[in-house]
Scaffold this active site. Structure first.
Site, PDB file in Angstrom:
ATOM      1  N   CYS A  67      50.047  47.787  35.313  1.00 48.06           N
ATOM      2  CA  CYS A  67      49.449  47.099  36.084  1.00 48.06           C
ATOM      3  C   CYS A  67      48.815  45.111  35.717  1.00 48.06           C
ATOM      4  O   CYS A  67      47.977  45.973  35.094  1.00 48.06           O
ATOM      5  CB  CYS A  67      48.009  47.392  37.452  1.00 48.06           C
ATOM      6  SG  CYS A  67      46.772  47.145  37.432  1.00 48.06           S
ATOM      7  N   GLU A  68      48.950  44.494  36.577  1.00 45.77           N
ATOM      8  CA  GLU A  68      48.436  43.632  36.135  1.00 45.77           C
ATOM      9  C   GLU A  68      46.844  42.693  36.635  1.00 45.77           C
ATOM     10  O   GLU A  68      46.672  42.449  35.686  1.00 45.77           O
ATOM     11  CB  GLU A  68      49.327  41.801  36.363  1.00 45.77           C
ATOM     12  CG  GLU A  68      48.845  41.670  37.780  1.00 45.77           C
ATOM     13  CD  GLU A  68      50.110  40.047  37.939  1.00 45.77           C
ATOM     14  OE1 GLU A  68      50.983  40.383  37.410  1.00 45.77           O
ATOM     15  OE2 GLU A  68      49.922  39.577  38.636  1.00 45.77           O
ATOM     16  N   HIS A  69      46.236  43.889  37.204  1.00 40.97           N
ATOM     17  CA  HIS A  69      45.598  43.276  37.553  1.00 40.97           C
ATOM     18  C   HIS A  69      44.027  44.329  36.753  1.00 40.97           C
ATOM     19  O   HIS A  69      43.282  44.384  36.670  1.00 40.97           O
ATOM     20  CB  HIS A  69      44.946  44.113  38.812  1.00 40.97           C
ATOM     21  CG  HIS A  69      45.675  43.360  39.835  1.00 40.97           C
ATOM     22  ND1 HIS A  69      45.971  44.228  41.529  1.00 40.97           N
ATOM     23  CD2 HIS A  69      45.536  41.664  39.953  1.00 40.97           C
ATOM     24  CE1 HIS A  69      46.614  43.337  41.949  1.00 40.97           C
ATOM     25  NE2 HIS A  69      46.672  41.209  41.199  1.00 40.97           N
ATOM     26  N   HIS A  70      44.375  45.659  35.482  1.00 37.72           N
ATOM     27  CA  HIS A  70      43.784  46.357  35.313  1.00 37.72           C
ATOM     28  C   HIS A  70      43.804  46.427  33.153  1.00 37.72           C
ATOM     29  O   HIS A  70      42.999  46.815  32.903  1.00 37.72           O
ATOM     30  CB  HIS A  70      43.492  47.872  35.624  1.00 37.72           C
ATOM     31  CG  HIS A  70      42.876  46.827  37.380  1.00 37.72           C
ATOM     32  ND1 HIS A  70      43.950  47.982  38.223  1.00 37.72           N
ATOM     33  CD2 HIS A  70      41.396  47.415  37.130  1.00 37.72           C
ATOM     34  CE1 HIS A  70      42.673  47.395  39.284  1.00 37.72           C
ATOM     35  NE2 HIS A  70      41.577  47.154  38.704  1.00 37.72           N
ATOM     36  N   GLN A  82      52.923  46.814  42.168  1.00 36.40           N
ATOM     37  CA  GLN A  82      54.232  46.812  42.404  1.00 36.40           C
ATOM     38  C   GLN A  82      55.098  46.374  43.506  1.00 36.40           C
ATOM     39  O   GLN A  82      56.334  46.035  43.825  1.00 36.40           O
ATOM     40  CB  GLN A  82      53.688  48.058  43.347  1.00 36.40           C
ATOM     41  CG  GLN A  82      54.815  49.401  43.314  1.00 36.40           C
ATOM     42  CD  GLN A  82      54.422  50.934  43.892  1.00 36.40           C
ATOM     43  OE1 GLN A  82      53.287  51.382  43.462  1.00 36.40           O
ATOM     44  NE2 GLN A  82      55.243  51.194  44.556  1.00 36.40           N
ATOM     45  N   HIS A 105      49.886  55.032  40.444  1.00 39.90           N
ATOM     46  CA  HIS A 105      48.479  54.233  39.118  1.00 39.90           C
ATOM     47  C   HIS A 105      46.767  54.603  38.578  1.00 39.90           C
ATOM     48  O   HIS A 105      45.929  55.106  39.050  1.00 39.90           O
ATOM     49  CB  HIS A 105      48.220  52.828  40.106  1.00 39.90           C
ATOM     50  CG  HIS A 105      49.294  52.105  41.221  1.00 39.90           C
ATOM     51  ND1 HIS A 105      49.885  50.952  40.775  1.00 39.90           N
ATOM     52  CD2 HIS A 105      50.339  52.518  41.988  1.00 39.90           C
ATOM     53  CE1 HIS A 105      50.843  50.076  41.737  1.00 39.90           C
ATOM     54  NE2 HIS A 105      51.336  51.504  41.838  1.00 39.90           N
ATOM     55  N   CYS A 137      45.001  52.749  36.733  1.00 41.03           N
ATOM     56  CA  CYS A 137      43.551  52.261  37.586  1.00 41.03           C
ATOM     57  C   CYS A 137      42.890  52.432  39.233  1.00 41.03           C
ATOM     58  O   CYS A 137      41.717  52.590  40.148  1.00 41.03           O
ATOM     59  CB  CYS A 137      43.782  51.067  37.843  1.00 41.03           C
ATOM     60  SG  CYS A 137      45.092  50.725  39.321  1.00 41.03           S
TER      61      CYS A 137
HETATM   62 ZN    ZN Z   1      45.607  48.329  38.957  1.00 38.48          ZN
END
Ligand code: ZN
Length: 187
Positions: A76-79, A117, A145, A147
């Site tokens: 996941c590119e956010h976390h 995703q 996920h 995260c």
């Molecule tokens: Zn994430």
């Protein structure tokens, strides 16, 4: 290509940032190990799906092909935390089909990058449309996920489902319905 030297420096900083002693034995090789691992899990950045989808076989009749339960692992590119699960792909050929392993390879190209995703689902569908040129494609991704399950709302086992329909699967409700029926029947 990933820059292993930069990753090593960054991991060392990260360890210091969380208050670790980077000189203790267990952590000595960690920056190096992580750098090598990143070379593998972000390998998709250097790959192109055309190499997998351009090898095709001619078919006489255009019946739906469903390849389900393709396991994938992405980040996941956010976390920068893993998300993983299954991809299901159905397509309606237009005179040619891809080798079955090629769909899985296409999934790998997009999974082995920083991702979200929804975007990965669309990229897989669009790559198949562009390179295999079927009459239509439907992609469904079910994922857990880390995260979400390891932190935050912490709901282990919850799955996020995304879909992307292109070509006739986008235009014809009936085809989408048929896809979901096939998916239900296979369980
Ligand atoms: Zn994430």
């Amino acid at each position: 290509m990933v820059d292993q030297k930069k990753i090593k420096q960054a991991v060392k900083l990260l360890l210091e940032g969380i208050g670790e002693d980077v000189s203790r034995e267990g952590l000595l090789d960690t920056p190096d190990r992580v750098a090598r691992m990143y070379g593998e899990i972000y390998k998709g950045m250097d790959e192109d799906p055309s190499q997998h989808l351009s090898r095709t076989f001619a078919v006489q009749s255009n019946e739906i092909v469903l390849e389900r339960d393709i396991t994938f692992y992405s980040t996941c590119e956010h976390h920068l935390m893993p998300f993983y699960g299954k991809v299901h792909i159905a397509y309606l050929p237009d005179g040619k089909v891809a080798g079955l392993s090629k769909l899985a390879r296409t999934v790998e190209v997009y999974a082995r990058r920083l991702q979200i995703q929804e975007q990965m689902t669309i990229q897989i569908a669009e790559a198949i449309m562009e390179y295999l040129k079927p009459q239509g494609v439907m992609v469904m991704v079910e994922a857990e996920h880390m995260c979400m399950t390891m932190r935050g709302v912490a709901k282990p086992g919850s799955r996020t489902v995304t879909t992307a329909a292109r070509g006739r699967f986008q235009e014809e409700q009936q085809l989408r319905q048929y896809f979901f029926e096939m998916m239900n029947r296979c369980y």
